[in-house]
Each structure stands twice: as structure tokens, then as C-alpha cells.
Scaffold this active site. Structure first.
Site, PDB file in Angstrom:
ATOM      1  N   ASN A 109       0.246  -1.307 -15.901  1.00  0.00           N
ATOM      2  CA  ASN A 109       1.677  -1.055 -16.012  1.00  0.00           C
ATOM      3  C   ASN A 109       2.127  -0.214 -14.827  1.00  0.00           C
ATOM      4  O   ASN A 109       1.393   0.673 -14.376  1.00  0.00           O
ATOM      5  CB  ASN A 109       2.001  -0.294 -17.301  1.00  0.00           C
ATOM      6  CG  ASN A 109       1.910  -1.153 -18.538  1.00  0.00           C
ATOM      7  OD1 ASN A 109       1.958  -2.372 -18.472  1.00  0.00           O
ATOM      8  ND2 ASN A 109       1.770  -0.512 -19.678  1.00  0.00           N
ATOM      9  N   ARG A 121      -1.062  -6.672 -20.872  1.00  0.00           N
ATOM     10  CA  ARG A 121      -2.281  -6.405 -20.102  1.00  0.00           C
ATOM     11  C   ARG A 121      -3.519  -6.905 -20.832  1.00  0.00           C
ATOM     12  O   ARG A 121      -4.411  -7.524 -20.234  1.00  0.00           O
ATOM     13  CB  ARG A 121      -2.415  -4.913 -19.801  1.00  0.00           C
ATOM     14  CG  ARG A 121      -1.334  -4.386 -18.873  1.00  0.00           C
ATOM     15  CD  ARG A 121      -1.416  -2.887 -18.719  1.00  0.00           C
ATOM     16  NE  ARG A 121      -1.194  -2.248 -20.020  1.00  0.00           N
ATOM     17  CZ  ARG A 121      -1.666  -1.062 -20.364  1.00  0.00           C
ATOM     18  NH1 ARG A 121      -2.386  -0.344 -19.530  1.00  0.00           N
ATOM     19  NH2 ARG A 121      -1.409  -0.560 -21.554  1.00  0.00           N
TER      20      ARG A 121
END
Length: 91
Positions: A36, A18
Site C-alpha cells: 500500500n 495485496r
């Protein structure tokens, strides 16, 4: 304004995916989020004023060191993201 949702699977959680995606986004004129998912995938939602800019951003993810961690990607066109500014990592 073109917008896409990409669901990445593979070794994409617990490896900085990320935050690396956010870093790549800083080099492009894109807006969106990355987070996520409980099933082990990562969801990316991104849009740009220009379809080529969005495509270049997504290609940069695949061509970065993240590309080797991605086993599969599912891509869908989605409506423009409303109320999203910049590019952020969601928890």
C-alpha cells in the site's frame, strides 16, 4: 529478466487487494512485492524469466475479482528486482 511496476488506484486498499495478489502470484513463476502507498494506491513490482509469464500474471489480476476494484493502472518497465525472492506483501 523483464520487470514491471504497476500502480493501481481505485478501491484497492482495505479490501484484501495485496493478499489476493499474492495468492494469484502463487500460480505463476513470478517474483515481486506488493504494498500500500500513503496516497491510497497499491504498488506492485514483479518480474519473471519469461515476459509472457509476467503478462499472464498481470492479466490474471485484471481478470480476477480485483479487476472491478481497479479504476486506473500506471505501468512502467523497471530494472530487474535484486535480492527479491518469491512474492511478498510489504507493509
Amino acid at each position: 529478466m523483464p520487470a514491471k511496476q504497476i500502480l493501481y488506484s481505485g478501491r484497492v486498499q482495505g479490501v484484501g487487494f495485496r493478499y489476493s495478489t499474492k495468492q494469484i502470484a502463487s500460480g505463476y513463476d513470478v517474483t515481486g512485492t506488493v504494498r500500500n502507498l500513503p496516497d491510497g494506491r497499491v504498488e506492485l513490482k514483479a518480474m519473471a524469466h519469461d515476459a509472457d509469464e509476467l503478462d499472464a500474471f498481470l492479466a490474471a489480476i485484471d481478470e480476477s475479482n480485483l479487476g472491478s476494484l481497479i479504476k486506473e493502472r500506471e505501468m512502467a518497465t523497471i530494472p530487474a528486482l535484486v535480492g527479491v525472492r518469491g512474492f511478498s506483501v510489504e507493509r
